[in-house]
Design an enzyme around this catalytic site. Structure first.
Site, short mmCIF file in Angstrom:
data_model
loop_
_atom_site.label_atom_id
_atom_site.label_comp_id
_atom_site.label_asym_id
_atom_site.label_seq_id
_atom_site.Cartn_x
_atom_site.Cartn_y
_atom_site.Cartn_z
N ARG A 67 0.68 -1.17 0.07
CA ARG A 67 0.07 0.21 -0.04
C ARG A 67 0.88 1.23 -0.17
O ARG A 67 2.11 1.09 0.35
CB ARG A 67 -0.88 -0.10 1.21
CG ARG A 67 -0.15 -0.11 2.54
CD ARG A 67 -0.78 0.53 3.80
NE ARG A 67 0.04 -0.03 4.92
CZ ARG A 67 1.13 0.71 5.10
NH1 ARG A 67 1.53 1.91 4.68
NH2 ARG A 67 1.80 0.47 6.28
N GLY A 69 2.18 4.81 1.73
CA GLY A 69 2.43 5.15 3.15
C GLY A 69 3.92 4.45 3.55
O GLY A 69 4.47 4.22 2.92
N GLN A 70 4.01 4.56 4.90
CA GLN A 70 5.07 4.34 5.66
C GLN A 70 4.93 3.14 6.40
O GLN A 70 4.24 2.18 6.20
CB GLN A 70 5.82 5.38 6.05
CG GLN A 70 6.24 6.68 5.18
CD GLN A 70 6.97 7.80 5.65
OE1 GLN A 70 8.02 7.34 6.28
NE2 GLN A 70 6.44 8.95 5.11
N TYR A 71 5.60 2.94 7.56
CA TYR A 71 5.25 2.14 8.55
C TYR A 71 4.08 2.35 9.49
O TYR A 71 3.79 3.44 9.93
CB TYR A 71 6.41 1.90 9.72
CG TYR A 71 7.65 1.32 9.05
CD1 TYR A 71 7.55 -0.43 8.88
CD2 TYR A 71 8.52 1.76 8.77
CE1 TYR A 71 8.65 -0.74 8.23
CE2 TYR A 71 9.82 1.12 8.17
CZ TYR A 71 9.68 -0.34 7.98
OH TYR A 71 10.87 -1.02 7.45
N ALA A 139 -5.29 5.71 10.68
CA ALA A 139 -4.60 5.54 9.69
C ALA A 139 -5.21 5.14 8.40
O ALA A 139 -6.22 4.65 8.64
CB ALA A 139 -3.28 4.69 10.00
N GLY A 141 -4.32 3.92 4.46
CA GLY A 141 -3.17 3.47 3.51
C GLY A 141 -3.99 2.77 2.32
O GLY A 141 -4.51 1.86 2.67
N GLY A 152 -7.11 0.17 3.40
CA GLY A 152 -7.93 0.94 3.78
C GLY A 152 -7.73 1.79 4.98
O GLY A 152 -6.40 2.64 4.72
N ALA A 154 -7.59 1.98 9.67
CA ALA A 154 -7.36 1.55 10.69
C ALA A 154 -7.53 2.55 11.83
O ALA A 154 -6.81 3.60 11.85
CB ALA A 154 -5.77 0.92 10.76
N CYS A 170 4.02 6.07 10.51
CA CYS A 170 3.92 6.86 9.30
C CYS A 170 5.04 8.01 9.00
O CYS A 170 4.68 8.91 8.48
CB CYS A 170 2.55 7.44 9.36
SG CYS A 170 1.15 6.51 9.41
#
Length: 207
Positions: A67, A69-71, A139, A141, A152, A154, A170
């Protein structure tokens, strides 16, 4: 459109495989769209923009999510919502889709007494905790493949917030994370699910 709530903890690889298969079937016209609500066991996922230095303590399994985004962290007490929708029927507008996800979260949180807000230049939904403090409560993503959405949102209901310290969530170091429980609310996953279900028709009227 199918609305599915899966109890218990769903392993991430299993969810990823199911999501990919459903998205392929939607593209082929052999399956309905799906909004899937679930929980994962504790884990970290890396988006396509993840920086290695933001993985501070890989105490849980780490997965490449594919997806944007980041972590991010997923775990018990967090409601994950995966959406497999056909954007060909919705104007092929990715920005409008992400905006609708933000608004869905904001309206759902409002039903639980929480003011969620957007922040310019930052993905996700935020809660102002004071004049100089704000924390992320949700979040976002997504991935779009052949105009079918994957992944989607969270939303933190009552996860162990200490688990977020294994990453820079993020990629944002200057702000923290929060949850409904951290804000002093006793709302359950079922309460959030009911809010999500109630607000969905106003944001996705053709679902």
């Amino acid at each position: 459109m199918e609305w599915r709530v899966t109890p218990g903890l769903t392993p991430y690889p299993e969810a990823l495989a199911a999501m990919d298969a459903r998205a392929d079937a939607i593209h082929a016209g052999t399956a309905d769209e799906l909004i899937w609500l679930l929980e994962h066991p504790p884990l970290y996922t890396a988006g396509t923009s993840a920086q290695a230095e933001d993985l501070l303590d890989p105490r849980f399994p780490v997965y490449d999510a594919g997806r944007g985004g980041q972590y991010t962290y997923h775990g018990p007490g967090q409601r994950v919502v995966y959406l497999m929708l056909d954007l060909k029927a919705r104007g092929r507008d990715v920005r409008a889709y992400v905006t609708s996800l933000e608004e869905w979260i904001i309206q759902s949180l409002a039903r639980l007494g929480v003011i969620g807000e957007r922040r310019q230049g930052r993905v996700g939904i935020w809660v102002q905790r004071g004049p100089l403090k704000e924390d992320k409560i949700a979040a976002i993503g997504v991935r779009i493949r052949r105009w079918v959405t994957l992944h989607g949102i969270a939303i933190n209901v009552s996860p162990d917030l200490g688990h977020f310290t294994g990453i820079v969530p993020c990629g944002i170091q200057e702000h923290g994370v929060t949850s409904l429980a951290d804000l002093g609310l006793t709302a359950s996953l079922a309460d959030l699910d009911a809010a999500l279900a109630a607000t969905r028709p106003t944001l996705f009227p053709n679902l």
